[in-house]
Design a protein around this motif. Sequence first.
Motif, PDB file in Angstrom:
ATOM      1  N   ASN A   1       0.813  -1.206   0.000  1.00 60.37           N
ATOM      2  CA  ASN A   1       0.000   0.000   0.000  1.00 60.37           C
ATOM      3  C   ASN A   1       0.853   1.266   0.000  1.00 60.37           C
ATOM      4  O   ASN A   1       0.445   2.306  -0.531  1.00 60.37           O
ATOM      5  CB  ASN A   1      -0.935  -0.008   1.212  1.00 60.37           C
ATOM      6  N   LEU A   2       2.052   1.168   0.596  1.00 57.20           N
ATOM      7  CA  LEU A   2       2.977   2.307   0.635  1.00 57.20           C
ATOM      8  C   LEU A   2       3.942   2.314  -0.553  1.00 57.20           C
ATOM      9  O   LEU A   2       4.898   3.085  -0.576  1.00 57.20           O
ATOM     10  CB  LEU A   2       3.768   2.285   1.953  1.00 57.20           C
ATOM     11  N   HIS A   3       3.691   1.422  -1.508  1.00 56.77           N
ATOM     12  CA  HIS A   3       4.478   1.345  -2.747  1.00 56.77           C
ATOM     13  C   HIS A   3       5.928   0.926  -2.501  1.00 56.77           C
ATOM     14  O   HIS A   3       6.854   1.434  -3.119  1.00 56.77           O
ATOM     15  CB  HIS A   3       4.428   2.679  -3.504  1.00 56.77           C
TER      16      HIS A   3
ATOM     17  N   ASP B   1      11.732   0.950  -3.712  1.00 63.27           N
ATOM     18  CA  ASP B   1      10.590   1.669  -4.273  1.00 63.27           C
ATOM     19  C   ASP B   1      10.059   0.903  -5.486  1.00 63.27           C
ATOM     20  O   ASP B   1      10.840   0.475  -6.351  1.00 63.27           O
ATOM     21  CB  ASP B   1      11.020   3.076  -4.694  1.00 63.27           C
TER      22      ASP B   1
ATOM     23  N   ARG C   1       8.757   9.263   4.463  1.00 68.44           N
ATOM     24  CA  ARG C   1       8.157   8.021   3.958  1.00 68.44           C
ATOM     25  C   ARG C   1       8.544   6.833   4.856  1.00 68.44           C
ATOM     26  O   ARG C   1       7.712   5.973   5.153  1.00 68.44           O
ATOM     27  CB  ARG C   1       8.629   7.786   2.529  1.00 68.44           C
TER      28      ARG C   1
ATOM     29  N   THR D   1       6.563   6.977   8.135  1.00 71.84           N
ATOM     30  CA  THR D   1       5.192   6.494   7.943  1.00 71.84           C
ATOM     31  C   THR D   1       5.165   4.974   7.915  1.00 71.84           C
ATOM     32  O   THR D   1       4.297   4.329   8.534  1.00 71.84           O
ATOM     33  CB  THR D   1       4.609   7.054   6.633  1.00 71.84           C
ATOM     34  N   MET D   2       6.126   4.389   7.207  1.00 68.44           N
ATOM     35  CA  MET D   2       6.204   2.935   7.159  1.00 68.44           C
ATOM     36  C   MET D   2       6.429   2.365   8.544  1.00 68.44           C
ATOM     37  O   MET D   2       5.768   1.398   8.957  1.00 68.44           O
ATOM     38  CB  MET D   2       7.345   2.477   6.249  1.00 68.44           C
TER      39      MET D   2
ATOM     40  N   GLN E   1       3.219   2.448  10.733  1.00 66.44           N
ATOM     41  CA  GLN E   1       2.193   1.485  10.330  1.00 66.44           C
ATOM     42  C   GLN E   1       2.611   0.044  10.634  1.00 66.44           C
ATOM     43  O   GLN E   1       1.790  -0.772  11.060  1.00 66.44           O
ATOM     44  CB  GLN E   1       1.877   1.659   8.839  1.00 66.44           C
TER      45      GLN E   1
END
Length: 356
Positions: A151-153, A176, A188, A191-192, A195
């Motif tokens: 979902n976070l690519h 990525d 980024r 955030t990962m 989560q």
Amino acid sequence: MARDGWPYFDPEYETLSIRINPPSVAVDNTSCKDCTLVKVDSLNKPGILLEVVQILSDLDLIITKAYISSDGGWFMDVFHVTDQHGNKITESNTIEHIEKALGPKGHTADVLKTWQGKQVGVHSSGDHTAIELTGRDRPGLLSEIFAVLANLHFNVIAAEVWTHNRRIACLLYVNDDSTCRAVDDPSRLSTMGVQLNNILRGCEDDRNVARTNFSASVTHVDRRLHQMLFADRDYEGGCLSTEAEYPPSFTPKITIDRCVEKGYSVVTVSCKDRSKLMFDIVCTLTDMQYVVFHATITSDGPYASQEYYIRHMDGCTLDTEGEKQRVIKCLEAAIRRRVSEPPWGGGQLGMDSHLF
């Protein structure tokens, strides 16, 4: 009178002994009809036994016997090894690799650097970023982790997962999904981390239940997984660690005695033999700050007997019952991490799993 300067000290002096007496490595296929002998003579230094065993284990060689001595500042080892099929090591490329890896230029120790005081650091190298995860194991956990990354690519290019005592240690290598390059964007990555921590923590509120880190440099994968579970205190499984969760043949018998005349603690391990058993034991003793001065390793059919004469790095032996029990528990955990199976079904991975 104040000194105006200090005496000159040649920075190469510390390596003088190694340059005068470089490591000697011999691969002998004539002395024994059933196995290859690997003989290593070298100046002693911290961690050298683990380095040698690690190199042999990484080549998937089976150590059937070994004799180790490192008293008096000199390290002398003899390993009896075979390939996975019980044959001698005759391939020239493998022999050359052993000689180079253990020889004068081969002793390089990978050191894991961590950023103290930071929950999230980052190791990005070329085409991947390395992520370390520890937490409570449960059915479906890996699927949820991969779903968050997708979902976070992030693209998962490789992974190693170990489970023990219902705890999980996972090393993920990601990049990525559009550039196929390592990700070093702090926002980024943060955030990962948030989560993934939420996934690992589940319904638990205790921050110690789960950890997500980005490793600050590269270390040996198996050793790092041992370190992660050790730091997670998986050896303190308590009632979660029942004999019913393990095959009876993998129940190790570990005793610790004292060699009074030589001033050593003697650790004896008897259990079913398997690949990388010696590495797991030596790795654990080394990371617990114990030095192996002498050792004898033998295999009798499917079973192994290993005896280690050790002291702590400060020169002390294991004198209290609490110290002995802690070492025993940690060694039991190290042995079982490769053979433990989760007590539930549903596709959850067992130990030493390679996802990609």
